[in-house]
Motif scaffolding. Structure first.
Motif, PDB file in Angstrom:
ATOM      1  N   GLU B 270       0.880  -1.266   0.006  1.00  0.00           N
ATOM      2  CA  GLU B 270      -0.007   0.146  -0.028  1.00  0.00           C
ATOM      3  C   GLU B 270       0.763   1.345   0.152  1.00  0.00           C
ATOM      4  OE1 GLU B 270      -3.667   1.463   2.738  1.00  0.00           O
ATOM      5  OE2 GLU B 270      -3.473  -0.370   2.410  1.00  0.00           O
ATOM      6  N   LEU B 271       1.819   1.370   0.643  1.00  0.00           N
ATOM      7  CA  LEU B 271       2.887   2.624   0.863  1.00  0.00           C
ATOM      8  C   LEU B 271       3.311   2.553  -0.366  1.00  0.00           C
ATOM      9  CD1 LEU B 271       4.244   1.881   4.520  1.00  0.00           C
ATOM     10  CD2 LEU B 271       2.771   3.538   3.949  1.00  0.00           C
ATOM     11  N   LEU B 272       3.995   1.554  -0.695  1.00  0.00           N
ATOM     12  CA  LEU B 272       4.590   1.712  -2.502  1.00  0.00           C
ATOM     13  C   LEU B 272       3.595   2.176  -3.652  1.00  0.00           C
ATOM     14  CD1 LEU B 272       7.027  -1.699  -1.876  1.00  0.00           C
ATOM     15  CD2 LEU B 272       7.799   0.872  -2.004  1.00  0.00           C
ATOM     16  N   SER B 273       2.551   1.607  -3.543  1.00  0.00           N
ATOM     17  CA  SER B 273       1.608   2.003  -4.318  1.00  0.00           C
ATOM     18  C   SER B 273       1.244   3.374  -4.507  1.00  0.00           C
ATOM     19  CB  SER B 273       0.208   1.137  -4.419  1.00  0.00           C
ATOM     20  OG  SER B 273       0.360  -0.198  -4.471  1.00  0.00           O
ATOM     21  N   ALA B 274       1.027   4.091  -3.224  1.00  0.00           N
ATOM     22  CA  ALA B 274       0.981   5.233  -3.050  1.00  0.00           C
ATOM     23  C   ALA B 274       2.041   6.376  -3.462  1.00  0.00           C
ATOM     24  CB  ALA B 274       0.238   5.583  -1.614  1.00  0.00           C
ATOM     25  N   ASP B 279       0.010  -0.174  -9.381  1.00  0.00           N
ATOM     26  CA  ASP B 279      -0.984  -0.816  -8.771  1.00  0.00           C
ATOM     27  C   ASP B 279      -0.490  -2.095  -7.924  1.00  0.00           C
ATOM     28  OD1 ASP B 279      -0.434  -3.274 -10.122  1.00  0.00           O
ATOM     29  OD2 ASP B 279      -1.094  -2.900 -11.855  1.00  0.00           O
ATOM     30  N   PRO B 280      -1.378  -2.615  -7.163  1.00  0.00           N
ATOM     31  CA  PRO B 280      -0.996  -3.412  -6.015  1.00  0.00           C
ATOM     32  C   PRO B 280      -0.105  -4.693  -6.547  1.00  0.00           C
ATOM     33  CG  PRO B 280      -3.466  -2.958  -5.714  1.00  0.00           C
ATOM     34  CD  PRO B 280      -2.956  -2.581  -7.085  1.00  0.00           C
ATOM     35  N   THR B 281      -0.259  -5.064  -7.606  1.00  0.00           N
ATOM     36  CA  THR B 281       0.492  -6.327  -8.134  1.00  0.00           C
ATOM     37  C   THR B 281       1.992  -5.785  -8.658  1.00  0.00           C
ATOM     38  OG1 THR B 281      -1.404  -7.239  -9.108  1.00  0.00           O
ATOM     39  CG2 THR B 281       0.862  -8.181  -9.856  1.00  0.00           C
ATOM     40  N   GLU B 282       2.082  -4.456  -9.119  1.00  0.00           N
ATOM     41  CA  GLU B 282       3.456  -3.831  -9.544  1.00  0.00           C
ATOM     42  C   GLU B 282       4.115  -3.583  -7.957  1.00  0.00           C
ATOM     43  OE1 GLU B 282       2.584  -1.373 -13.516  1.00  0.00           O
ATOM     44  OE2 GLU B 282       1.860  -0.628 -11.427  1.00  0.00           O
ATOM     45  N   ALA B 283       3.575  -2.986  -7.006  1.00  0.00           N
ATOM     46  CA  ALA B 283       4.148  -2.890  -5.913  1.00  0.00           C
ATOM     47  C   ALA B 283       4.443  -4.132  -5.292  1.00  0.00           C
ATOM     48  CB  ALA B 283       2.795  -2.248  -4.820  1.00  0.00           C
TER      49      ALA B 283
END
Lengths: 318, 318
Positions: B270-274, B279-283
């Motif tokens: 979640e932190l990396l996505s923000a 998107d969550p998969t990339e993060a």
């Protein structure tokens, strides 16, 4: 004398078995360069190449290499001097049914993300697409640059009895996916069979502790190692042991992280007891004060944990 | 202006509950010194003092301290400036029914080992047995010396609903037993109740990642902290988050290490996505390449794991 090179084209295995036969035999003390292909055998070359299910054959391990004089009860020391990337890009993938967050709604599988190696032409060894030997200092993930810090994912010897595919870590090593299996460190294996039958592959240009999505940046490499047989070692080991510049790390794989923690800690307790004359309870209490438990990987059929003991408290066990 | 001191004698809790009332109220920005007693309330003063079963009241946490302006949805930042030992010895113990190797034949419980602080008289602040403020650089375990590297074992705020004894870690913090809860780092807590109601105790002079035998070197301390309320934070957190000089670390506690790993990784995703528009998969894929999962403790009623993200990849989330 130049190092002898052993390539995955000379031989590679997908299973560590008790009856492996060496593709080469070398003497203790031999310096080798071992070429490995990527864990997916080149099947993924672009973001569009997705892997639907875990392949039956994965993590090809170059070898087996028989080491003269290695026999049951001895220890094989694999000193890792260098790991060079041998292709221009790695790949990170998700696969359905695999990975820490497998089954969570927000995670998509299969998905592939290529991670190009950042290097300028000047740094390339040779010409015309030969291996990029030691060039590049970063891989790219989208706009982000990640320092190259290669890891050998799969490395092991012929097991005592049961066979293990190269997807599985166990006491013989195998798919340990442990970031400390890296240049500058030495991995010690128990020898279960004559010749030890060392094989390795499944390297990553970078990997997090945990290997959460199921891969690091999977990439072909050239690995420089020196192999030494320790005859009649002072300490018998049942599982791999890693020496880093600052610590000795026991390594244990099991069905659950809890069980892997127990095994890694029991091995640390044994080493500390032998070194200091502690009884097991004293060694256990001491282990609770220094170094500690580290996660290797949480995604393979068995998961892997290590217990680090700072070298200040543990001279060489051998 | 000197720091205000809050002592365990002013107040201490054995349970984090939603309806805690502060023993003191301070403004955001206040610098405090917090005095804590050892996790066993002084019951263990020699190797002969053994603890048969986990006490009903353990890990006394000095406080609660109400912070003006902290309200549900804000974040409380606890910057840890220093942790000084406040007695001349710590203690490591085993207790039947507790610890990673509980139930293994070779481990004895109860057992106690005192760990004296090494210091010469010159270094003592004050006289006549006053606190040994910041003196000594090592504790002794038998013949071995261990650098002092203090950790706050229990630290948390009033939870949203359910109460948790100070033996249990959860989203409010509590018995996190995490080596990064140490001087030089900042711990961020979600605020669930007006005033936050911070409390802390259960410090160790030294502790291994994992806290395998169930304790570190348990010891009384004086802790210097600065408390800051972050109103209207850019990022909402559901669990503690730790900032070290090099990394942001999500912290999650759960019944199993596998589940704790999942939660810590989901928070990192979640932190990396923000931060990067992933998107969550990339993060998730990115999280598998840098930093990684770390073990905090494997012995409490819930176990605790963190997911480190190097600061190069994550600016402050707040």
């Amino acid at each position: 004398m130049s190092r002898r090179t052993i390539s995955h084209e000379d031989g590679a295995i997908y299973e560590f078995a008790a009856d492996l036969e060496g593709i080469e035999t070398v003497e203790s003390g031999t310096e080798l360069t071992i070429e490995t292909r990527d864990s997916l055998d080149g099947a993924v070359q672009s973001d569009d190449d997705e892997i639907e299910t875990v392949p039956e054959e994965v993590n090809a391990a170059t070898g087996p290499i028989a080491v003269d004089g290695a026999e049951p009860g001895s220890v094989l020391a694999v000193q890792i001097e260098a790991i060079r990337l041998a292709e221009e890009q790695g790949r990170v993938i998700t696969i359905d049914g695999f990975g820490l967050l497998d089954g969570f709604d927000e995670i998509e599988a299969p998905r592939t993300r290529m991670t190009p190696v950042e290097s300028d032409g000047d740094e390339r060894a040779g010409d015309n697409g030969g291996p990029i030997e030691g060039t590049g200092s970063e891989i790219r993930f989208g706009d982000l640059e990640i320092p190259i810090d290669p890891v050998i994912g799969t490395i092991g010897v012929a097991p005592a009895g049961e066979s293990y595919t190269t997807l599985v870590p166990h006491d013989h090593g195998g798919n340990l996916d442990t970031t400390d299996v890296a240049a500058g460190n030495t991995v010690y294996f128990p020898v279960f069979q004559d010749g030890a039958m060392l094989a390795m592959g499944d390297c990553k240009a970078a990997m997090a502790d945990g290997e959460m999505c199921g891969t690091g940046s999977e990439i072909a490499t050239e690995i420089d190692v020196t192999l030494e047989v320790i005859d009649d070692p002072e300490t018998t080991i049942e599982r791999p042991l890693i020496e880093t510049p600052g610590a000795w790390k026991t390594v244990a794989s099991a069905e659950t992280l809890e069980e892997a923690c127990q095994r890694a800690n029991l091995d640390a307790v044994e080493l500390l007891s032998a070194a200091h004359g502690f009884d097991p309870t004293e060694a256990y209490m001491f282990s609770s004060l220094v170094g500690g438990l580290e996660i290797s990987q949480v995604v393979d059929p068995l998961v892997t944990v290590r217990n680090a003991i700072p070298k200040a408290y543990l001279p060489t066990p051998f």
